[in-house]
Write a protein that holds these residues in place. Structure first.
Motif, PDB file in Angstrom:
ATOM      1  N   PRO A  15       0.802  -1.226   0.000  1.00  0.00           N
ATOM      2  CA  PRO A  15       0.000   0.000   0.000  1.00  0.00           C
ATOM      3  C   PRO A  15       0.836   1.278   0.000  1.00  0.00           C
ATOM      4  O   PRO A  15       0.432   2.284  -0.550  1.00  0.00           O
ATOM      5  N   TYR A  16       1.997   1.220   0.644  1.00  0.00           N
ATOM      6  CA  TYR A  16       2.840   2.425   0.749  1.00  0.00           C
ATOM      7  C   TYR A  16       4.206   2.088   0.156  1.00  0.00           C
ATOM      8  O   TYR A  16       4.522   0.915  -0.040  1.00  0.00           O
ATOM      9  N   THR A  17       5.027   3.090  -0.084  1.00  0.00           N
ATOM     10  CA  THR A  17       6.323   2.846  -0.742  1.00  0.00           C
ATOM     11  C   THR A  17       7.147   1.859   0.086  1.00  0.00           C
ATOM     12  O   THR A  17       7.452   2.127   1.254  1.00  0.00           O
ATOM     13  N   PRO A  18       7.507   0.729  -0.493  1.00  0.00           N
ATOM     14  CA  PRO A  18       8.273  -0.256   0.276  1.00  0.00           C
ATOM     15  C   PRO A  18       9.774   0.058   0.259  1.00  0.00           C
ATOM     16  O   PRO A  18      10.216   0.860  -0.562  1.00  0.00           O
ATOM     17  N   ALA A  19      10.512  -0.577   1.141  1.00  0.00           N
ATOM     18  CA  ALA A  19      11.978  -0.451   1.138  1.00  0.00           C
ATOM     19  C   ALA A  19      12.488  -1.332   0.001  1.00  0.00           C
ATOM     20  O   ALA A  19      12.891  -2.484   0.210  1.00  0.00           O
ATOM     21  N   ILE A  20      12.463  -0.783  -1.211  1.00  0.00           N
ATOM     22  CA  ILE A  20      12.706  -1.571  -2.432  1.00  0.00           C
ATOM     23  C   ILE A  20      14.060  -2.297  -2.371  1.00  0.00           C
ATOM     24  O   ILE A  20      14.159  -3.481  -2.697  1.00  0.00           O
ATOM     25  N   SER A  21      15.096  -1.599  -1.920  1.00  0.00           N
ATOM     26  CA  SER A  21      16.429  -2.229  -1.892  1.00  0.00           C
ATOM     27  C   SER A  21      16.442  -3.434  -0.963  1.00  0.00           C
ATOM     28  O   SER A  21      17.100  -4.442  -1.245  1.00  0.00           O
ATOM     29  N   LEU A  22      15.720  -3.320   0.131  1.00  0.00           N
ATOM     30  CA  LEU A  22      15.667  -4.458   1.058  1.00  0.00           C
ATOM     31  C   LEU A  22      14.919  -5.633   0.428  1.00  0.00           C
ATOM     32  O   LEU A  22      15.232  -6.788   0.686  1.00  0.00           O
ATOM     33  N   VAL A  23      13.935  -5.328  -0.409  1.00  0.00           N
ATOM     34  CA  VAL A  23      13.192  -6.412  -1.058  1.00  0.00           C
ATOM     35  C   VAL A  23      14.094  -7.113  -2.085  1.00  0.00           C
ATOM     36  O   VAL A  23      14.059  -8.339  -2.217  1.00  0.00           O
ATOM     37  N   PHE A  24      14.956  -6.352  -2.761  1.00  0.00           N
ATOM     38  CA  PHE A  24      15.959  -6.996  -3.633  1.00  0.00           C
ATOM     39  C   PHE A  24      16.842  -7.933  -2.790  1.00  0.00           C
ATOM     40  O   PHE A  24      17.150  -9.052  -3.189  1.00  0.00           O
ATOM     41  N   GLY A  25      17.232  -7.433  -1.633  1.00  0.00           N
ATOM     42  CA  GLY A  25      18.061  -8.250  -0.735  1.00  0.00           C
ATOM     43  C   GLY A  25      17.315  -9.479  -0.253  1.00  0.00           C
ATOM     44  O   GLY A  25      17.878 -10.576  -0.186  1.00  0.00           O
ATOM     45  N   LEU A  26      16.035  -9.291   0.055  1.00  0.00           N
ATOM     46  CA  LEU A  26      15.215 -10.407   0.545  1.00  0.00           C
ATOM     47  C   LEU A  26      15.157 -11.528  -0.487  1.00  0.00           C
ATOM     48  O   LEU A  26      15.299 -12.708  -0.156  1.00  0.00           O
ATOM     49  N   LYS A  27      14.986 -11.144  -1.739  1.00  0.00           N
ATOM     50  CA  LYS A  27      14.895 -12.174  -2.787  1.00  0.00           C
ATOM     51  C   LYS A  27      16.179 -13.010  -2.824  1.00  0.00           C
ATOM     52  O   LYS A  27      16.135 -14.237  -2.885  1.00  0.00           O
ATOM     53  N   GLU A  28      17.316 -12.337  -2.749  1.00  0.00           N
ATOM     54  CA  GLU A  28      18.582 -13.077  -2.801  1.00  0.00           C
ATOM     55  C   GLU A  28      18.785 -13.899  -1.522  1.00  0.00           C
ATOM     56  O   GLU A  28      19.274 -15.028  -1.578  1.00  0.00           O
ATOM     57  N   ALA A  29      18.364 -13.351  -0.388  1.00  0.00           N
ATOM     58  CA  ALA A  29      18.489 -14.099   0.874  1.00  0.00           C
ATOM     59  C   ALA A  29      17.619 -15.357   0.827  1.00  0.00           C
ATOM     60  O   ALA A  29      18.032 -16.432   1.290  1.00  0.00           O
TER      61      ALA A  29
END
Ligand SMILES: Cc1ncc(COP(=O)(O)O)c(C=O)c1O
Length: 385
Positions: free
Chosen positions: A239-253
């Motif tokens: 719903p709100y602007t997510p921490a996009i860079s962390l989501v990139f990190g999450l995918k790799e993690a």
């Protein structure tokens, strides 16, 4: 001079270079197809780690935000809940309930012990009219290094209709937590623990029963209104602007975690727990909790008589570049905590134990140099052979 310390906190934890590299990707539009693709890849991975088919809400917040979301959405103002507490994070659940006007009864177990499922069962049996709407509990209580038996708590709950809400912020992906098999309605996880990404994301799984409860409650929070997260998830958005860079990190993690496999992850954490516990015992130090409830994510060690734990962590940091955690609240200076979750290598544990030997020696506590290291190596070797 050394950029990287030996970093053994129970969160935030070390971030693997693969995750750091993934997080340096250029920004994408969080309302566009690239972010949708990213989220669509992350959600099934998170579900595997949570061992659930339930919906996942991805929040840009620290773990406490996930806890707050659980209270705000699934327990109404004036409704009753039980907070089963074994340490400082249990008190946090109680504090959130108080803020949101939930009538929370604290079942307070002595710090250093685990929650007793029998006591929970007896309390619920008294609740003939099913006034208790939720049970809130920690999976892994980080402040005391205790692992609660959530399966037993779920069994103790039996057919009582209360929702089971579990803060697994420091336990998930370090110790087994079978969300669906154990009938857990809401599970909260945080980025900066065994998920191996920097702080800033919380993940909350929600069962159908919990969504039904949420339908009857007007969420008391706008930012944490989880129904909005569910709705936006259909579009591949938050719903709100997510921490996009962390989501990139999450995918790799998630890639890293799934490559290793959950069973191996749990085994590795148990290995670390045993290396640390046996190593520390070999130095003549006392552990804060008994073996059968010891956390695979973090170990709490009692400081020797006359030596404040803060001195131990200070010398470890200043002389040997090893970062450990102290005790919280009344355990300050009484215990220190060695985090061993997430991106930790066995040799870092050996190095930390070696530094602990030298630190204790400097503080005048008699140790046999090499004792902890030898025992930890033995545990490592036995499990590897
Ligand atoms: C068990 C547990 N619950 C809740 C929290 C709070 O999480 P955060 O500090 O990310 O808000 C922590 C953080 O250490 C934790 O270990």
């Amino acid at each position: 001079m050394w950029e990287n310390p030996i970093f053994l906190l129970p969160g935030p934890t070390q971030v693997p270079p693969r995750v750091l590299r993934a997080m340096s990707a250029p920004m994408v539009n969080h309302r566009g197809p690239k972010f949708k693709e990213l989220l669509d890849e992350c959600i099934p991975g998170i579900q595997k780690i949570f061992q659930t088919k339930n919906d996942i809400c991805l929040l840009t917040s620290s773990g406490t935000g996930g806890m707050e979301a659980a209270v705000a959405n699934f327990i109404g103002r004036g409704e009753k809940a039980i907070v089963v507490s074994v340490g400082s994070f249990g008190y946090r659940f109680k504090a959130i309930c108080d803020k949101y006007g939930v009538e929370a009864e604290l079942m307070d177990f002595t710090w250093g012990t685990a929650a007793d499922p029998q006591k929970v069962k007896e309390r619920l049996q008294q609740d003939k009219n099913h006034e208790i709407k939720a049970i809130l509990i920690q999976h892994n209580e980080t402040s005391t290094a205790v692992l609660n038996d959530i399966e037993a708590i779920s069994k103790a709950k039996g057919n009582h209709p209360a929702l089971l809400i579990v803060d697994a912020i420091s336990g998930l992906a370090a110790a087994d937590l079978q969300t669906d098999n154990w009938g857990i309605d809401v599970v909260i996880a945080g980025a900066q623990k065994a998920f191996m990404i920097p702080p800033g994301l919380a993940m909350v799984s929600v069962s159908d029963r919990a969504w039904e409860a949420a339908e009857k409650i007007n969420s008391q929070s706008l930012y944490f209104d989880l129904k909005a997260y569910k709705e936006f998830l259909q579009k591949g958005q938050t719903p709100y602007t997510p921490a996009i860079s962390l989501v990139f990190g999450l995918k790799e993690a998630l890639n890293i975690m799934l490559e290793e496999g959950l069973e191996n992850i749990f085994k590795r954490h148990i290995l670390y727990r045993d290396m640390v516990r046996q190593g520390v015992k070999a130095l003549g130090l006392d552990l804060f909790v008994a073996d059968d409830i010891a956390s695979p994510a973090v170990t709490a060690v009692k400081a020797p008589e006359g030596i404040p734990a803060g001195e131990i962590t200070r010398i470890m940091r200043e002389d040997y570049n090893v970062v450990l955690a102290g005790g919280q609240q009344h355990l300050k200076d009484k215990i220190f905590r060695i985090g061993h979750l997430g991106y930790v290598q066995p040799m870092e544990i050996i190095a930390a134990l070696a530094a602990l030997e030298l630190t204790l020696e400097k503080l005048g506590f008699k140790v046999t140099r090499g004792a902890a290291v030898t025992v930890a190596e033995k545990v490592l070797k036995e499990r590897r052979d």
